[in-house]
Each structure stands twice: as C-alpha cells, then as structure tokens.
Design a protein around this motif. Structure first.
Motif, PDB file in Angstrom:
ATOM      1  N   GLY A  38      -3.168   2.589 -14.840  1.00  0.00           N
ATOM      2  CA  GLY A  38      -3.528   1.198 -15.052  1.00  0.00           C
ATOM      3  C   GLY A  38      -3.357   0.398 -13.778  1.00  0.00           C
ATOM      4  N   PHE A  39      -3.262  -0.910 -13.909  1.00  0.00           N
ATOM      5  CA  PHE A  39      -3.238  -1.790 -12.747  1.00  0.00           C
ATOM      6  C   PHE A  39      -1.992  -1.523 -11.892  1.00  0.00           C
ATOM      7  CE2 PHE A  39      -3.418  -5.511 -10.163  1.00  0.00           C
ATOM      8  CZ  PHE A  39      -4.732  -5.949 -10.224  1.00  0.00           C
ATOM      9  N   PRO A  40      -2.165  -1.269 -10.592  1.00  0.00           N
ATOM     10  CA  PRO A  40      -1.024  -0.932  -9.726  1.00  0.00           C
ATOM     11  C   PRO A  40       0.008  -2.055  -9.632  1.00  0.00           C
ATOM     12  CG  PRO A  40      -3.102  -0.326  -8.682  1.00  0.00           C
ATOM     13  CD  PRO A  40      -3.449  -1.152  -9.878  1.00  0.00           C
ATOM     14  N   LEU A  41       1.273  -1.679  -9.693  1.00  0.00           N
ATOM     15  CA  LEU A  41       2.363  -2.646  -9.714  1.00  0.00           C
ATOM     16  C   LEU A  41       2.396  -3.512  -8.458  1.00  0.00           C
ATOM     17  CD1 LEU A  41       4.940  -3.738 -11.071  1.00  0.00           C
ATOM     18  CD2 LEU A  41       6.214  -1.865  -9.982  1.00  0.00           C
ATOM     19  N   ALA A  42       2.263  -2.909  -7.283  1.00  0.00           N
ATOM     20  CA  ALA A  42       2.365  -3.680  -6.038  1.00  0.00           C
ATOM     21  C   ALA A  42       1.281  -4.747  -5.957  1.00  0.00           C
ATOM     22  CB  ALA A  42       2.275  -2.738  -4.833  1.00  0.00           C
ATOM     23  N   ARG A  43       0.055  -4.403  -6.329  1.00  0.00           N
ATOM     24  CA  ARG A  43      -1.042  -5.369  -6.275  1.00  0.00           C
ATOM     25  C   ARG A  43      -0.822  -6.491  -7.281  1.00  0.00           C
ATOM     26  NH1 ARG A  43      -4.456  -8.888  -4.272  1.00  0.00           N
ATOM     27  NH2 ARG A  43      -6.513  -8.941  -5.272  1.00  0.00           N
ATOM     28  N   LEU A  44      -0.302  -6.151  -8.467  1.00  0.00           N
ATOM     29  CA  LEU A  44      -0.079  -7.192  -9.462  1.00  0.00           C
ATOM     30  C   LEU A  44       1.040  -8.132  -9.029  1.00  0.00           C
ATOM     31  CD1 LEU A  44      -1.249  -8.118 -12.148  1.00  0.00           C
ATOM     32  CD2 LEU A  44       0.633  -6.930 -13.290  1.00  0.00           C
ATOM     33  N   LYS A  45       2.081  -7.590  -8.427  1.00  0.00           N
ATOM     34  CA  LYS A  45       3.151  -8.447  -7.914  1.00  0.00           C
ATOM     35  C   LYS A  45       2.626  -9.381  -6.829  1.00  0.00           C
ATOM     36  CE  LYS A  45       7.400  -5.849  -8.860  1.00  0.00           C
ATOM     37  NZ  LYS A  45       8.607  -5.202  -8.268  1.00  0.00           N
ATOM     38  N   GLU A  46       1.735  -8.866  -5.997  1.00  0.00           N
ATOM     39  CA  GLU A  46       1.135  -9.693  -4.945  1.00  0.00           C
ATOM     40  C   GLU A  46       0.347 -10.859  -5.548  1.00  0.00           C
ATOM     41  OE1 GLU A  46      -2.166  -9.177  -1.310  1.00  0.00           O
ATOM     42  OE2 GLU A  46      -1.871  -7.597  -2.788  1.00  0.00           O
ATOM     43  N   LEU A  47      -0.479 -10.563  -6.560  1.00  0.00           N
ATOM     44  CA  LEU A  47      -1.262 -11.608  -7.204  1.00  0.00           C
ATOM     45  C   LEU A  47      -0.365 -12.617  -7.925  1.00  0.00           C
ATOM     46  CD1 LEU A  47      -4.234  -9.583  -8.735  1.00  0.00           C
ATOM     47  CD2 LEU A  47      -4.410 -11.384  -7.000  1.00  0.00           C
TER      48      LEU A  47
END
Length: 368
Positions: A38-47
């Motif tokens: 699913g949606f990558p953790l690092a990218r979601l934290k960045e957003l």
C-alpha cells in the motif's frame, strides 16, 4: 432559488486538522516495502508534515473565491456549483462533471481556455464537497443527471453540452439520456468498454490488449472500490475521523492513476483532499460507488471520446460504437485519469474541437 456562495471554513476546523495531524498514530512498515503493501510510509509522512506545517488553506480559499460560486436546492439536496459565463453572449453552455476522488477543483485549469467559447457550469456532486452530504438513498448517476438537467433549466440554458470523466462520464451520458432535447452532445475522457464475446467484431492487437487489461480489472476489483461499493459507511468512520487516513485513501489514487510525466502537484492534491476533510464528505461521497450500478440508460446524443494512455483503462472503439453515436475519437499519448488536471491544454482543445466541429466532421481520430 439560486444563492451566491462564498467559501469560508471556520478557523476552528483548520486548527482541529492541524491538531489531529500532530497526533497521528503511525503504523510500522516492513523493510523495503515499496508499494507492495500500500501507500509507502515515508511518502505519507512527508505529505502529512507538509499538510500540517507548509500547506496554506486560506491562500487556496482566497484563490477559489475569485470564481463565481452558487448553491441551490434540487430534489431536496443542496447543490454547489461554479458558473462562469463566456464573453460570447451566444456561446454554448457546458456542464462539467467530476468524479471520485475528484471535485470541482479538477476543472480549474480548463476554465480559462474553455470560457473563451463556452459558458461553464461546474457542479459539485451530491454528497461531495460544498454540496454537502446526502441524507437519503437513491442518489445514483441517473438521479444526479436529472438534477443537472434541472440546474441547467434554472440557469436558463435550453441547449447545452456535457463533459466528464470517471463518474462524470457516466453522469454525462445519463444526462444525454434524460434530456436528449437539451443536450447537443456528450464528451467524455473515460468510457469503460466491457468485453463482448457475442459482438462478432474483429479487433486489432491494440484493442485486444486493452480488453485484457479490462478483464484483469474486472477479475481483480480494486480494494477501495469494493469497500466503497459494499460498506461505504464503515470506511467512512475511519476517513472522517483521521485526516491521515483520508490523505492516504485519496493520495494513493492520485499516485496510481496519473501519467508519471504529468504529475499533479502536492498543493493541488492537498486542496482536493482538504475539501473532502473539511466538509466531512468521505462517507457520503463513497456512497456513489454503492448507488452507481443502479443507474444506467442508453445515451442517444452524439458523443466525443478522448482516450488517455495512462488512464485506468482505455476504451475500445469498435465496442463503444455499438453502444454510442461516436462522432469524434481522440487518442492521446500523454495523460491519465485526471486529464483536466494533468494535461488541461490537451483536454480543453479536444472538448472545443468536439463541440464546435462534431456535426460537420464525423469520426475524426487524432493522435497527439
């Protein structure tokens, strides 16, 4: 009655969003997960971090308020819409319809080029954004189309065109069906064509490849679609309570459905997601997936189709022509599911080409 509308989100709602983002409870992630889970953790934290500390809703709100917004009640439902009139008094009107997880924001970049030649009516779907949540069963695509027909009648448009992608495609064709005397034509940038073993049509290798992709999607229904079609209320609890949940739910669609060569900016995406969050319409917007299969009628008016190479699926023209009066067909090598946001110049020109020439120049095919 049609009333002017101005966007004015209470500051308390923005403060609550910031507070909830600061208290996010993050799950763990396996090493080297990528997109496999699913949606990558690092990218979601960045957003999420940018949404909390860098994104400025008030700046976007002020920009959106430069547009002429209105609301009216139709069939017991509040309807929000943007109405931009062309400097050409006798211009044809177009009603532009978004889908999920989009909003009226999808059309921001095509307003200026299209308004040169068309009056534009851009509604928010019932259950979405500033139209607010729906409160009863039955808001399928045909019912929405009937609401659009009434909206255009109230605005004084006796003849008009319809355009849309995603749900907006189905609603636009339904509008052609429920108001064929008013709708001069329908242009869509998403037109699913199901395999038909009884069609008896010889298809090209390209068309067969497209059908293989469609068959795969039919056999492997996307999880988001299954949840929203079967239990929209259940998923709505999580999305309405957790801004990061809402962020991941929609950002994943933008990441997977766009052409990598025409990505949608984080600013535009976060404005769209903020619209869902600040109006608490996650559950009501999801209900359209539950209701949609119940509404379907043949579309008797002329149609134009724009096919984008990176959309979820690509239409198969020989099959589409068995169902619709196709007058214009364009194939684009760039662009994905959110064409109005990704390649607005291509979509706007194709819309203009269809509505201004389709009666004189049938069955055009362009590759750009």
């Amino acid at each position: 009655m049609i009333k002017p509308f101005r966007i004015d989100i209470p500051q308390a709602a923005l403060d609550d969003l910031t507070d909830r983002l600061s208290r996010t409870r993050w799950p763990n992630e396996v090493a080297d997960a990528g997109w496999d889970y699913g949606f990558p953790l690092a990218r979601l934290k960045e957003l999420a971090a940018y949404w909390r500390t860098g994104y400025d809703w008030r700046a976007h709100e002020a920009e959106l308020n430069q547009l002429p917004h209105f609301t009216t009640e139709i069939d017991g439902q509040n309807i929000h819409f943007v109405h931009v009139r062309s400097p050409k008094a006798d211009a044809l009107a177009l009603v532009l319809t978004h889908g999920w997880p989009g909003s009226f924001l999808e059309f921001l970049d095509v307003i200026e080029p299209l308004a040169r030649d068309f009056h534009l009516v851009i509604p928010s779907l019932p259950g979405y954004g500033f139209s607010g949540p729906t409160h009863e069963r039955g808001w399928d695509m045909v019912r929405v189309a009937r609401a659009w027909a009434e909206l255009m009648r109230r605005l004084g448009y006796e003849r008009y065109g319809a355009q849309g992608g995603d749900f907006g495609s189905g609603i636009s064709t339904a509008l052609g069906a429920v108001a064929p005397e008013q709708v001069v034509g329908v242009h869509v940038n998403y037109l699913p064509t199901r395999p038909d073993p009884d069609a008896g049509i010889a298809l090209s290798a390209t068309d067969e490849a497209r059908l293989d992709k469609i068959r795969h999607l039919m056999a492997n229904r996307p999880p988001y679609q299954t949840l929203q079609a079967t239990t929209p209320q259940t998923i709505g609890y999580a999305l309405t309570d957790s801004p990061v949940g809402q962020l991941a739910w929609i950002a994943e669609r933008f990441a997977q459905w766009t052409d990598p060569r025409s990505p949608i900016s984080d600013e535009r995406m976060l404005t769209d997601i903020s619209l869902y969050w600040l109006t608490a319409t996650a559950a009501s917007s999801a209900r359209l997936h539950h209701e949609a299969p119940r509404g379907s009628e043949p579309c008797p008016v002329p149609m134009g189709v724009a096919v984008f190479a990176h959309d979820i699926t690509q239409s198969v023209r020989p099959l589409a022509e068995r169902l619709y009066d196709i007058r214009h067909w364009s194939e684009f090598e760039r662009g994905g599911h959110f064409a109005a946001m990704e390649v607005p110049e291509l979509l706007a020109e194709d819309i203009r080409d269809f509505f201004l020439t389709h009666l004189k120049d049938d069955h055009r095919t362009a590759t750009r």
